[in-house]
Design a protein around this motif. Structure first.
Motif, PDB file in Angstrom:
ATOM      1  N   UNK A  33     -38.458  81.201  42.256  1.00 16.29           N
ATOM      2  CA  UNK A  33     -38.009  80.007  41.562  1.00 16.29           C
ATOM      3  C   UNK A  33     -38.228  78.807  42.471  1.00 16.29           C
ATOM      4  N   UNK A  87     -36.509  75.336  43.774  1.00 20.58           N
ATOM      5  CA  UNK A  87     -35.304  74.514  43.869  1.00 20.58           C
ATOM      6  C   UNK A  87     -35.685  73.222  44.559  1.00 20.58           C
ATOM      7  N   UNK A 120     -39.523  87.828  24.763  1.00 20.71           N
ATOM      8  CA  UNK A 120     -39.279  87.119  26.021  1.00 20.71           C
ATOM      9  C   UNK A 120     -38.291  86.007  25.681  1.00 20.71           C
ATOM     10  N   UNK A 136     -29.381  78.293  44.114  1.00 19.55           N
ATOM     11  CA  UNK A 136     -30.478  77.984  43.208  1.00 19.55           C
ATOM     12  C   UNK A 136     -30.196  76.842  42.250  1.00 19.55           C
ATOM     13  N   UNK A 189     -38.194  69.161  38.324  1.00 22.70           N
ATOM     14  CA  UNK A 189     -38.013  70.380  37.536  1.00 22.70           C
ATOM     15  C   UNK A 189     -36.669  70.305  36.819  1.00 22.70           C
ATOM     16  N   UNK A 211     -33.426  75.878  37.086  1.00 22.10           N
ATOM     17  CA  UNK A 211     -34.191  76.655  38.072  1.00 22.10           C
ATOM     18  C   UNK A 211     -34.448  78.082  37.609  1.00 22.10           C
ATOM     19  N   UNK A 212     -33.588  78.603  36.746  1.00 23.38           N
ATOM     20  CA  UNK A 212     -33.676  80.031  36.432  1.00 23.38           C
ATOM     21  C   UNK A 212     -33.045  80.892  37.512  1.00 23.38           C
ATOM     22  N   UNK A 213     -32.476  80.251  38.522  1.00 25.78           N
ATOM     23  CA  UNK A 213     -31.949  81.006  39.666  1.00 25.78           C
ATOM     24  C   UNK A 213     -30.428  81.040  39.697  1.00 25.78           C
ATOM     25  N   UNK A 233     -31.906  80.980  32.497  1.00 26.34           N
ATOM     26  CA  UNK A 233     -32.686  82.096  33.041  1.00 26.34           C
ATOM     27  C   UNK A 233     -34.131  81.688  33.316  1.00 26.34           C
ATOM     28  N   UNK A 234     -34.428  80.398  33.153  1.00 23.17           N
ATOM     29  CA  UNK A 234     -35.778  79.904  33.413  1.00 23.17           C
ATOM     30  C   UNK A 234     -35.709  78.427  33.752  1.00 23.17           C
ATOM     31  N   UNK A 271     -41.904  74.565  34.401  1.00 21.31           N
ATOM     32  CA  UNK A 271     -42.766  75.029  35.486  1.00 21.31           C
ATOM     33  C   UNK A 271     -43.796  76.025  34.954  1.00 21.31           C
ATOM     34  N   UNK A 272     -44.621  76.477  35.852  1.00 21.03           N
ATOM     35  CA  UNK A 272     -45.697  77.379  35.506  1.00 21.03           C
ATOM     36  C   UNK A 272     -45.180  78.704  34.933  1.00 21.03           C
ATOM     37  N   UNK A 273     -44.110  79.223  35.512  1.00 14.35           N
ATOM     38  CA  UNK A 273     -43.582  80.510  35.063  1.00 14.35           C
ATOM     39  C   UNK A 273     -43.112  80.432  33.610  1.00 14.35           C
ATOM     40  N   UNK A 310     -46.357  81.015  31.673  1.00 15.68           N
ATOM     41  CA  UNK A 310     -47.243  82.133  32.055  1.00 15.68           C
ATOM     42  C   UNK A 310     -47.043  83.371  31.195  1.00 15.68           C
ATOM     43  N   UNK A 311     -45.819  83.619  30.737  1.00 19.46           N
ATOM     44  CA  UNK A 311     -45.540  84.832  29.978  1.00 19.46           C
ATOM     45  C   UNK A 311     -45.720  84.680  28.473  1.00 19.46           C
TER      46      UNK A 311
END
Lengths: 560, 560
Positions: free
Chosen positions: A552, A554, B310, B506, B528, B531-533, B538-539, B543-545, B548-549
């Protein structure tokens, strides 16, 4: 107190391996051919003494305590498909200790920064490569792969896949800068100006659950992607194939310790017979990533129950060949025969269902009846296996009793095309060796061919024609998934139709393989493995998405 | 029959918007300042007639059937926080119809290829921008945001976030080539040569579940990321804020139809009062992506139950300010006061817990006691809200009864620092307006401040000192999550300690904000969001992530 999640300056190991990393990334984006680790075990490549030294290193592990300084009593669970007594005793570290150690190791690894982590991962790969013969022996004698395949798939190619994961991870972590200056105009007033930092942080502890047949090839992508992105990894090998991953953990810890990092960033979770600690580990709150290769049943269980974690699974599938026509009948039969024979069909990518029109197919040799095609394929398998000494170098041995029993069970379905043969291994008297079995079914037998029969088992399924073959292909893969599919046709319209089915059900397709490329093989940096788009896997093991969720970002910001 | 998942040649809409896309990507990788859609509603920017035309377009929707050609009877569920009668009647399309239509629309959209999809998405954004005043009015009168904020956050900035998602999606889909030539040397034999194609395929149907307060800003990232990557989107708005997303769906369908695509690629799933179709939609097998912003309860439910998909969630959190010291006391108080007042605290990013040493803090004006700091912040809030007419342009109105009731409940905890005031809106007699409430607590009151009180509610939490403040920050965010955190200190060691906590739990951190940047605001392409953290999401939504899914790669290969 300082936060150094983005260490400045290049880490020495990063600098040492940067060229390899750059080449890997360049190849990934081009997707041409490249390999960092030569796959030929020839003395001309690796030197005269490498093979012997690797074998000796492997043999030194047998019947002894494995050299790993983890706490716990010792456990031994492996039995070799080649009948070799193994009795390697691994530390049996408790779950609380493993997760406590991993959690404690996280902050230092996170704060080391991207280049240090990537540099260390690349050094671990280089270290493993120095021990690739040792690794190949360990893969051979735990999985049943023949030596050359164990060296290639379990050694060199697995290292390539590990490197690929490190490269993807590096690209993903560095796509955003570590810091930025932001300045927003405010008309006549002074601009708003901020300095920003973007910290890459790991998800948490990663769990790798290894499989029995490809502990390194299937394990390295997740292991190295997790480690490079900052997550400590607990490696839980299959009880039948501990040694290849134990060796991996050993050298990873060696490199980590040399570099002043906590060696508990990589730990082995060997289990006692029947202990089944994977489920316990996977559902612990500390575990935030799970990589799994194995049965659909346990994979589905993990997806449903390890909900605190990002779960990546590769499970069972029904790989397919659609035979419509060919202009190289001999090449087609030889290629299919090889695919069925390699590692006696114990690859997650081995074809199982061969859909073939009951009325036969057109070839450059004229029309071939169903039986003539069947004969062509069986002849190809026989040519590879009739000589025991040569055959076992291709088939290897049967990995476990479940596969052996499945071969017996398969002999009861449909009609015989080719019977499996029990082979006495010339070098290993107690090896369990079986040649491929092929049964004939009709398209109505979908309760048989509609599920995975892992092992040297395939079905020639008689259909009404290629349209029916494609329909069966689409139906079985949509329902049960697949890692590979293949089509033979001289008609571009049929190839396009097959490609459309492949796109629809989300499976990789090979077309008209008649030479030295086989549907069950994929090339690092060029071929993707699994898609995540059908029930056989919930992720591709070798793409950007596979690493993107392991870390992730931050951010912190302040006025300039 | 041909497969055209990678259409060749540039799509006209892609070419038309390519410069915008390129600029967006350049900014994303640099993370400096840029905006594609001016956030000032000034006539000097948008022309003299734009505001009036947008208001008229909005008013034309009221009390009428919304112009959307989807089947079904009509439903109206909205009531305006400003007391305006809305009574917009939306088509009430059944779940089976929605999912059947979406599934049918998928192949054509997938096969159109990356550039066509991205071009169409960019055109939809441009079309929405042409209607940004209409959109802003819709956001204002459904969410309770004041007009300027609705124009900025709900209009221009939301479009920027949509563009950001399209840009990330384009980058992710084109990181690998559409095809490649692969050639593996074979010593003296001819090389193995393959031509490979890499098809981008969508996951399936995407479901967007909108929220009440930021239907566009929180909705556009998921909507545009899903659509650009090939997934048909079913848009399920919050029953209280349908219009902004209905307008979005209307113009998206308009563009899709103009370009010859199935307009059911974007559908509105308006629901009858109390129908709660989100849970039904989210668990249907056709739905493979869910984007949700809302309560922790339903977000957790989705993560646990929509397992075929997802699931991306943004949920509740406990945003935090740690006050240690400052060299700009007035700037700090003004900045915090503004953050608490903006949209009367109804932002997922509004600070709730302000940890402050009971013994006060050092400032450039000398030591300030706890009460003096409290007075400074309350004075700042009063300055912004004491004048009703000016105040409502910042606070807007209270979005729903739950928030209004929570303000009353909060008045019962701890001690009063600043009471909430009921304001009569000068322009809208029935508007529900409340000024911020601040209560004093001690660090022992964690059952109160340890959970989210969404609305104009914040707590000054007296601690033993900054170490205790940081510990409370770490504990509450680790347990309950947060989208934002902020720290004030003149001591670099304290800032570093705060940053370390932020990295550990996070959460994004802002340091010493004393000017025109507020902790509850984030800038597209640079900051951003989430954070998903930590448990608040949870996301990361930007961002790229996050993209991506949403798609998979399916490969086909044949001999060259």
């Amino acid at each position: 107190m300082t936060v150094t999640t983005e260490a400045t300056g290049s880490h020495p190991l990063f600098a040492a391996h940067e060229k390899t990393l750059t080449q890997a990334l360049d190849t990934i984006w081009r997707r041409g051919f490249w390999s960092a680790y030569p796959e030929s075990p020839s003395p001309r490549v690796y030197g005269e003494t490498a093979a012997g030294e690797g074998k000796a290193a492997f043999e030194a592990y047998l019947g002894a305590d494995f050299p790993l300084d983890q706490p716990g009593d010792r456990v031994a669970t492996e039995s070799s498909p080649f009948g070799l007594p193994l009795d390697v005793r691994y530390p049996h570290t408790g779950v609380d200790t493993l997760l406590g150690n991993a959690t404690a190791a996280l902050p230092g690894w996170r704060d080391a920064g991207v280049e240090a982590r990537v540099g260390v991962c690349l050094e671990i790969l280089a270290r493993l490569h120095r021990h690739v013969f040792e690794l190949a022996n360990a893969v051979q004698f735990t999985t049943g792969q023949a030596f050359v395949m164990a060296f290639q798939a379990g050694g060199a190619n697995a290292l390539d896949r590990g490197l690929e994961a490190v490269a993807y991870s590096y690209a993903a972590m560095t796509r955003h800068p570590a810091g930025a200056h932001w300045e927003k105009p405010q008309g006549k007033r002074p601009a708003l100006a901020m300095d920003k930092k973007y910290h890459v942080i790991p998800r948490g502890v990663a769990l790798l659950i290894g499989c029995n047949t490809f502990p390194t090839w299937n394990g390295y992508p997740g292991l190295f992607a997790s480690l490079a992105t900052g997550n400590p990894v607990v490696v839980k090998p299959h009880p039948g194939a501990v040694l290849p991953l134990a060796i991996t953990v050993r050298y990873a810890r060696e490199v980590l310790a040399e570099q002043g990092f906590d060696e508990n960033l990589v730990q082995l979770a060997a289990e006692a017979p029947g202990e089944r600690i994977a489920a316990e580990l996977a559902t612990r709150p500390e575990v935030r990533i799970v990589d799994f290769t194995g049965s659909t049943e346990f994979g589905d269980w993990l997806e449903a129950n390890a909900r605190q974690a990002q779960v990546y699974t590769e499970k069972a599938g029904v790989n397919t060949i659609v035979v419509d026509s060919t202009d190289d009948f001999a090449g087609m039969c030889a290629n299919i025969g090889f695919s069925l024979t390699l590692y006696s069909g114990q690859m997650c990518t081995t074809p199982q269902n061969i859909y073939l029109p009951a009325g036969g197919i057109d070839t450059e040799q004229g029309h071939k009846s169903f039986d003539e095609v069947a004969d062509g394929i069986t002849a190809a398998v026989r040519k590879l296996t009739d000589d025991d000494a040569r055959g076992v170098e291709l088939t290897g041995a049967i990995v476990n009793d479940a596969v052996r029993d499945r071969v017996s069970a398969a002999a009861q379905v449909g009609e015989s095309v080719l019977d499996s043969r029990t082979v006495a291994h010339p070098a290993h008297a107690d090896a369990v060796v079986r040649t491929p079995l092929i049964r004939r079914l009709t398209v109505a037998d979908d309760t048989v061919y509609g599920r995975e029969w892992f092992g040297p088992i395939s079905f020639l399924v008689a259909t009404e024609g290629t349209t029916a073959s494609l329909a069966a292909f689409e139906r079985t893969v949509a329902e049960r998934g697949a890692l590979t599919a293949s089509v033979y046709s001289t008609d571009e319209a049929v190839l396009a139709a097959a490609e459309r089915v492949a796109v629809t059900v989300g499976v990789h397709l090979s077309e008209n393989l008649t030479g030295g490329v086989y549907v069950n093989q994929s090339a690092a940096f060029s071929d993707f493995h699994a898609t995540g788009a059908n029930p056989a896997a919930n992720a591709c093991l070798t793409d950007d998405a596979y690493v993107a969720g392991r870390f992730r970002i931050v951010q912190s910001r302040r006025h300039s």
